[in-house]
Design a protein around this motif. Structure first.
Motif, PDB file in Angstrom:
ATOM      1  N   VAL A  38       0.842  -1.195   0.000  1.00  0.00           N
ATOM      2  CA  VAL A  38       0.000   0.000   0.000  1.00  0.00           C
ATOM      3  C   VAL A  38       0.872   1.237   0.000  1.00  0.00           C
ATOM      4  N   LYS A  39       0.585   2.132  -0.921  1.00  0.00           N
ATOM      5  CA  LYS A  39       1.307   3.401  -1.003  1.00  0.00           C
ATOM      6  C   LYS A  39       0.304   4.520  -0.749  1.00  0.00           C
ATOM      7  N   LYS A  40       0.484   5.239   0.351  1.00  0.00           N
ATOM      8  CA  LYS A  40      -0.425   6.317   0.727  1.00  0.00           C
ATOM      9  C   LYS A  40       0.197   7.644   0.321  1.00  0.00           C
ATOM     10  N   HIS A  41      -0.549   8.431  -0.435  1.00  0.00           N
ATOM     11  CA  HIS A  41      -0.091   9.752  -0.843  1.00  0.00           C
ATOM     12  C   HIS A  41      -0.511  10.783   0.197  1.00  0.00           C
ATOM     13  N   GLU A  42       0.127  11.928   0.185  1.00  0.00           N
ATOM     14  CA  GLU A  42      -0.252  13.019   1.078  1.00  0.00           C
ATOM     15  C   GLU A  42      -1.648  13.513   0.691  1.00  0.00           C
ATOM     16  N   PRO A  43      -2.486  13.835   1.681  1.00  0.00           N
ATOM     17  CA  PRO A  43      -3.821  14.335   1.350  1.00  0.00           C
ATOM     18  C   PRO A  43      -3.746  15.680   0.630  1.00  0.00           C
ATOM     19  N   THR A  44      -4.637  15.872  -0.315  1.00  0.00           N
ATOM     20  CA  THR A  44      -4.786  17.160  -0.996  1.00  0.00           C
ATOM     21  C   THR A  44      -6.244  17.578  -0.831  1.00  0.00           C
ATOM     22  N   TYR A  45      -6.570  18.749  -1.321  1.00  0.00           N
ATOM     23  CA  TYR A  45      -7.942  19.233  -1.200  1.00  0.00           C
ATOM     24  C   TYR A  45      -8.509  19.576  -2.565  1.00  0.00           C
ATOM     25  N   ALA A  46      -9.732  19.125  -2.798  1.00  0.00           N
ATOM     26  CA  ALA A  46     -10.467  19.503  -3.998  1.00  0.00           C
ATOM     27  C   ALA A  46     -11.241  20.772  -3.634  1.00  0.00           C
ATOM     28  N   THR A  47     -10.947  21.848  -4.301  1.00  0.00           N
ATOM     29  CA  THR A  47     -11.591  23.130  -4.014  1.00  0.00           C
ATOM     30  C   THR A  47     -12.474  23.535  -5.199  1.00  0.00           C
ATOM     31  N   PRO A  48     -13.472  24.364  -4.952  1.00  0.00           N
ATOM     32  CA  PRO A  48     -14.352  24.784  -6.055  1.00  0.00           C
ATOM     33  C   PRO A  48     -13.560  25.443  -7.193  1.00  0.00           C
ATOM     34  N   THR A  49     -13.976  25.172  -8.422  1.00  0.00           N
ATOM     35  CA  THR A  49     -13.271  25.712  -9.587  1.00  0.00           C
ATOM     36  C   THR A  49     -13.613  27.170  -9.856  1.00  0.00           C
ATOM     37  N   GLU A  50     -14.699  27.652  -9.258  1.00  0.00           N
ATOM     38  CA  GLU A  50     -15.125  29.047  -9.437  1.00  0.00           C
ATOM     39  C   GLU A  50     -15.376  29.675  -8.071  1.00  0.00           C
ATOM     40  N   GLU A  51     -15.487  30.991  -8.068  1.00  0.00           N
ATOM     41  CA  GLU A  51     -15.790  31.722  -6.835  1.00  0.00           C
ATOM     42  C   GLU A  51     -17.170  31.307  -6.328  1.00  0.00           C
ATOM     43  N   THR A  52     -17.296  31.105  -5.024  1.00  0.00           N
ATOM     44  CA  THR A  52     -18.574  30.731  -4.421  1.00  0.00           C
ATOM     45  C   THR A  52     -18.911  31.692  -3.287  1.00  0.00           C
ATOM     46  N   LYS A  53     -20.122  31.565  -2.782  1.00  0.00           N
ATOM     47  CA  LYS A  53     -20.558  32.409  -1.668  1.00  0.00           C
ATOM     48  C   LYS A  53     -19.714  32.115  -0.437  1.00  0.00           C
ATOM     49  N   LYS A  54     -19.432  33.143   0.321  1.00  0.00           N
ATOM     50  CA  LYS A  54     -18.705  32.994   1.583  1.00  0.00           C
ATOM     51  C   LYS A  54     -19.657  33.365   2.710  1.00  0.00           C
ATOM     52  N   CYS A  70     -11.247  17.001   1.633  1.00  0.00           N
ATOM     53  CA  CYS A  70     -10.016  16.206   1.637  1.00  0.00           C
ATOM     54  C   CYS A  70     -10.098  15.124   0.564  1.00  0.00           C
ATOM     55  N   PHE A  71      -9.025  14.992  -0.188  1.00  0.00           N
ATOM     56  CA  PHE A  71      -8.942  14.001  -1.250  1.00  0.00           C
ATOM     57  C   PHE A  71      -7.693  13.178  -0.975  1.00  0.00           C
ATOM     58  N   LEU A  72      -7.889  11.911  -0.635  1.00  0.00           N
ATOM     59  CA  LEU A  72      -6.779  11.054  -0.237  1.00  0.00           C
ATOM     60  C   LEU A  72      -6.642   9.912  -1.234  1.00  0.00           C
ATOM     61  N   LEU A  73      -5.448   9.698  -1.688  1.00  0.00           N
ATOM     62  CA  LEU A  73      -5.175   8.647  -2.660  1.00  0.00           C
ATOM     63  C   LEU A  73      -4.301   7.583  -2.015  1.00  0.00           C
ATOM     64  N   LYS A  74      -4.764   6.338  -2.113  1.00  0.00           N
ATOM     65  CA  LYS A  74      -3.972   5.196  -1.668  1.00  0.00           C
ATOM     66  C   LYS A  74      -3.919   4.214  -2.826  1.00  0.00           C
ATOM     67  N   LEU A  75      -2.751   3.763  -3.143  1.00  0.00           N
ATOM     68  CA  LEU A  75      -2.589   2.762  -4.191  1.00  0.00           C
ATOM     69  C   LEU A  75      -2.256   1.434  -3.543  1.00  0.00           C
ATOM     70  N   ARG A  76      -2.949   0.401  -3.963  1.00  0.00           N
ATOM     71  CA  ARG A  76      -2.733  -0.919  -3.382  1.00  0.00           C
ATOM     72  C   ARG A  76      -2.543  -1.918  -4.511  1.00  0.00           C
ATOM     73  N   ARG A  77      -1.568  -2.767  -4.329  1.00  0.00           N
ATOM     74  CA  ARG A  77      -1.392  -3.832  -5.318  1.00  0.00           C
ATOM     75  C   ARG A  77      -1.091  -5.129  -4.579  1.00  0.00           C
ATOM     76  N   ILE A  78      -1.478  -6.222  -5.178  1.00  0.00           N
ATOM     77  CA  ILE A  78      -1.229  -7.533  -4.575  1.00  0.00           C
ATOM     78  C   ILE A  78       0.226  -7.901  -4.803  1.00  0.00           C
ATOM     79  N   VAL A  79       0.909  -8.200  -3.727  1.00  0.00           N
ATOM     80  CA  VAL A  79       2.316  -8.619  -3.820  1.00  0.00           C
ATOM     81  C   VAL A  79       2.393 -10.138  -3.956  1.00  0.00           C
ATOM     82  N   LYS A  80       1.648 -10.842  -3.105  1.00  0.00           N
ATOM     83  CA  LYS A  80       1.687 -12.302  -3.100  1.00  0.00           C
ATOM     84  C   LYS A  80       0.306 -12.846  -2.791  1.00  0.00           C
ATOM     85  N   SER A  81      -0.019 -13.907  -3.434  1.00  0.00           N
ATOM     86  CA  SER A  81      -1.269 -14.611  -3.147  1.00  0.00           C
ATOM     87  C   SER A  81      -0.954 -16.088  -3.103  1.00  0.00           C
TER      88      SER A  81
END
Length: 112
Positions: free
Chosen positions: A11-27, A99-110
């Protein structure tokens, strides 16, 4: 009785990033209804799986971009929960994003 199958994952865990609105929104502050005050917090997740048949190696980036676009219309989701002076939960529409978190998992052995 069947023998248990052992699977090892890498398992390879990436640092969390954030998905933010693409346009200006109400505050500002978004006040929740009394019904919303009574509900438990539910966290939704999305899982994407790489296919050897269909080329979806950019699936995570596509999902993150789509999420950023939809946050324009559902802008309170890009804010932060806080409480007011009366102790009620409110949303501070900060456009900080989700929060947008990416984890990559691959099978090593079965093996059996």
């Amino acid at each position: 009785m069947t023998e248990a199958r052992k699977v090892e994952f890498d398992v390879k865990k990436h640092e969390p990033t954030y998905a933010t609105p693409t346009e200006e929104t109400k505050k500002g502050l978004y006040f929740l209804s009394n019904t919303d005050q009574l509900r438990d917090m539910i966290v939704r997740t999305i899982y994407c799986f790489k296919s050897d048949i269909k080329g979806n190696e950019n699936a995570c980036e596509v999902v993150k971009k789509a999420l950023s676009k939809i946050l324009v219309h559902y802008y309170p989701l890009a804010g932060r929960l806080t409480t007011n002076s009366e102790g009620k939960v409110i949303v501070d529409c900060t456009t900080d994003g989700v929060c947008f978190l990416l984890k990559l998992r691959r099978i090593v052995k079965s093996r059996r």
